[in-house]
Design a protein around this motif. Structure first.
Motif, PDB file in Angstrom:
ATOM      1  N   ASP A  29       0.315  -1.155  -0.015  1.00  0.00           N
ATOM      2  CA  ASP A  29       0.600  -0.188   0.024  1.00  0.00           C
ATOM      3  C   ASP A  29       1.416   0.974  -0.476  1.00  0.00           C
ATOM      4  N   SER A  62       2.483   2.095  -2.557  1.00  0.00           N
ATOM      5  CA  SER A  62       3.910   2.056  -3.436  1.00  0.00           C
ATOM      6  C   SER A  62       3.357   2.823  -4.384  1.00  0.00           C
ATOM      7  N   GLY A  63       2.234   3.498  -5.111  1.00  0.00           N
ATOM      8  CA  GLY A  63       2.356   4.179  -6.048  1.00  0.00           C
ATOM      9  C   GLY A  63       1.124   3.411  -7.783  1.00  0.00           C
ATOM     10  N   LYS A  64       0.762   2.146  -6.964  1.00  0.00           N
ATOM     11  CA  LYS A  64      -0.074   1.278  -7.940  1.00  0.00           C
ATOM     12  C   LYS A  64      -0.872   2.085  -8.789  1.00  0.00           C
ATOM     13  N   THR A  65      -1.454   2.269  -7.627  1.00  0.00           N
ATOM     14  CA  THR A  65      -3.265   3.326  -8.673  1.00  0.00           C
ATOM     15  C   THR A  65      -2.854   4.497  -9.115  1.00  0.00           C
ATOM     16  N   THR A  66      -1.767   5.179  -8.785  1.00  0.00           N
ATOM     17  CA  THR A  66      -1.052   6.148  -9.617  1.00  0.00           C
ATOM     18  C   THR A  66      -0.394   6.112 -11.229  1.00  0.00           C
ATOM     19  N   ARG A  96       2.909   7.070   3.511  1.00  0.00           N
ATOM     20  CA  ARG A  96       2.383   7.147   2.497  1.00  0.00           C
ATOM     21  C   ARG A  96       0.748   6.633   2.728  1.00  0.00           C
ATOM     22  N   ARG A 146      -2.011   8.865   3.668  1.00  0.00           N
ATOM     23  CA  ARG A 146      -3.915   8.897   2.911  1.00  0.00           C
ATOM     24  C   ARG A 146      -4.869   8.021   3.585  1.00  0.00           C
ATOM     25  N   ARG A 179      -6.189  10.551   6.095  1.00  0.00           N
ATOM     26  CA  ARG A 179      -6.535  12.080   5.297  1.00  0.00           C
ATOM     27  C   ARG A 179      -8.958  10.991   5.182  1.00  0.00           C
ATOM     28  N   LEU A 216      11.895   6.483  -6.305  1.00  0.00           N
ATOM     29  CA  LEU A 216      11.409   6.923  -8.205  1.00  0.00           C
ATOM     30  C   LEU A 216      10.918   8.270  -8.156  1.00  0.00           C
ATOM     31  N   SER A 217      10.456   8.738  -9.659  1.00  0.00           N
ATOM     32  CA  SER A 217       9.401   9.719  -9.342  1.00  0.00           C
ATOM     33  C   SER A 217       8.744   9.034 -10.428  1.00  0.00           C
ATOM     34  N   ILE A 244       9.037   5.393 -12.739  1.00  0.00           N
ATOM     35  CA  ILE A 244       8.550   4.531 -13.364  1.00  0.00           C
ATOM     36  C   ILE A 244       7.567   4.494 -14.324  1.00  0.00           C
TER      37      ILE A 244
HETATM   38  P1  ADP Z   1      -1.109   2.399  -4.022  1.00  0.00           P
HETATM   39  O1  ADP Z   1      -1.868   2.535  -4.523  1.00  0.00           O
HETATM   40  O2  ADP Z   1      -0.239   1.948  -4.174  1.00  0.00           O
HETATM   41  O3  ADP Z   1      -1.631   2.540  -2.089  1.00  0.00           O
HETATM   42  P2  ADP Z   1      -0.981   5.028  -4.744  1.00  0.00           P
HETATM   43  O4  ADP Z   1      -0.640   5.271  -5.964  1.00  0.00           O
HETATM   44  O5  ADP Z   1      -2.159   5.870  -4.032  1.00  0.00           O
HETATM   45  O6  ADP Z   1      -0.041   3.765  -3.862  1.00  0.00           O
HETATM   46  O7  ADP Z   1       0.302   6.483  -4.139  1.00  0.00           O
HETATM   47  C1  ADP Z   1      -0.442   6.584  -2.869  1.00  0.00           C
HETATM   48  C2  ADP Z   1       0.616   7.985  -1.862  1.00  0.00           C
HETATM   49  O8  ADP Z   1       1.840   8.228  -3.127  1.00  0.00           O
HETATM   50  C3  ADP Z   1      -0.385   9.346  -3.148  1.00  0.00           C
HETATM   51  O9  ADP Z   1      -0.329  10.551  -2.860  1.00  0.00           O
HETATM   52  C4  ADP Z   1       0.337   9.656  -4.502  1.00  0.00           C
HETATM   53  O10 ADP Z   1       0.642  10.529  -5.504  1.00  0.00           O
HETATM   54  C5  ADP Z   1       1.764   9.346  -4.189  1.00  0.00           C
HETATM   55  N1  ADP Z   1       2.649   9.398  -5.033  1.00  0.00           N
HETATM   56  C6  ADP Z   1       2.748   7.734  -5.981  1.00  0.00           C
HETATM   57  N2  ADP Z   1       3.698   7.450  -6.631  1.00  0.00           N
HETATM   58  C7  ADP Z   1       4.844   8.363  -6.189  1.00  0.00           C
HETATM   59  C8  ADP Z   1       6.565   8.437  -5.929  1.00  0.00           C
HETATM   60  N3  ADP Z   1       7.051   8.033  -7.368  1.00  0.00           N
HETATM   61  N4  ADP Z   1       6.760   9.300  -5.458  1.00  0.00           N
HETATM   62  C9  ADP Z   1       6.078  10.282  -4.750  1.00  0.00           C
HETATM   63  N5  ADP Z   1       5.422  10.370  -4.515  1.00  0.00           N
HETATM   64  C10 ADP Z   1       4.268   9.396  -4.920  1.00  0.00           C
END
Ligand code: ADP
Length: 222
Positions: free
Chosen positions: A13, A15-19, A146, A150, A153, A198-199, A203
């Motif tokens: 959770d 790690s940025g998967k959704t993004t 992170r 979240r 929030r 990584l940014s 990624i």
């Molecule tokens: P997941 O789905 O894996 O839980 P999210 O994509 O929801 O992760 O990302 C969690 C938070 O971290 C969000 O606020 C997102 O904007 C931020 N985030 C995602 N990828 C990065 C990154 N590479 N660097 C910095 N912040 C990130």
């Protein structure tokens, strides 16, 4: 009709998967590839109900084996209803979490071990394997921070706490993190491991590179 391509995204959770799944889906759509995007748990009406049960941190604790069984119930439904029909129709499927998550969280985090997870996967999921798994593994500290931010929030906004896993101790997450690395080392052909902090753009570039390769191999236009 050639079979489609099954791509999964994995990681802790936060790690940025959704993004990344959103960016990858948009990248594909621009190229006319129109992926089917789904997630686990969830992704079907039945699965969404299972997801609510699994992530409701307000209810009584779910026993580890019950939790694992629910994860597989959700997955079996998603395979039958979404993943298999799409692959049979030659489509690309992007799935946010799959059995690697169960191996990492229940097998590693809850210490059930990998063997029961892989055995259940064989029986319940017909041993369906992704063509490609993109595993995001930033440092453990970054993921924890992170995910907690979240979760705080979400609680502040609507009182909803989808945070059963976020409430776990750091030792639990460490075991999850280590199990993910173990999976990547065990299956280097399937799993592309993206490590380090990584940014979002960096990624995405690595995702596109890995996906493009598989698309060419599978005969899709990249
Ligand atoms: P997941 O789905 O894996 O839980 P999210 O994509 O929801 O992760 O990302 C969690 C938070 O971290 C969000 O606020 C997102 O904007 C931020 N985030 C995602 N990828 C990065 C990154 N590479 N660097 C910095 N912040 C990130």
């Amino acid at each position: 009709m050639p079979r489609g391509l099954f791509i999964t995204l994995e990681g802790l959770d936060g790690s940025g998967k959704t993004t990344q799944i959103k960016r990858l889906a948009a990248w594909m759509q621009k190229r006319g590839l129109n992926p089917v995007v789904t997630r686990q748990p969830g992704g079907t009406a039945t699965g969404d109900r299972v997801r609510a049960l699994l992530l409701d941190s307000g209810s009584t604790p779910i026993a580890p084996m019950a939790e694992m069984a629910l994860m597989f119930a959700d997955r079996a439904q998603c395979i039958a209803e979404v993943i298999e029909p799409a692959l049979a129709a030659g489509k690309i499927v992007l799935c946010d979490r799959f059995t690697d998550s169960t191996e990492a969280y229940q097998g590693g985090g809850r210490e059930i071990g990998s063997a029961p997870v892989l055995e259940l996967h064989r029986i319940i999921c017909g041993d369906l394997q992704p063509n490609l798994t993109l595993l995001l593994l930033p440092s453990l500290d970054v993921c924890l921070e992170r995910a907690r931010r979240r979760n705080d929030r979400a609680i502040a906004q609507n009182g909803a706490d989808e945070g059963r896993f976020e409430q776990e101790q750091d030792a639990f997450y460490r075991r999850v993190w280590l199990k993910y690395r173990e999976i990547a080392k065990r299956e280097p052909d399937r799993v592309v491991l993206i490590e380090g902090n990584l940014s979002i753009d960096e990624i995405h570039e690595q995702f596109v590179e890995a996906v493009s390769e598989r698309l060419v191999t599978a005969g899709h236009k990249a």
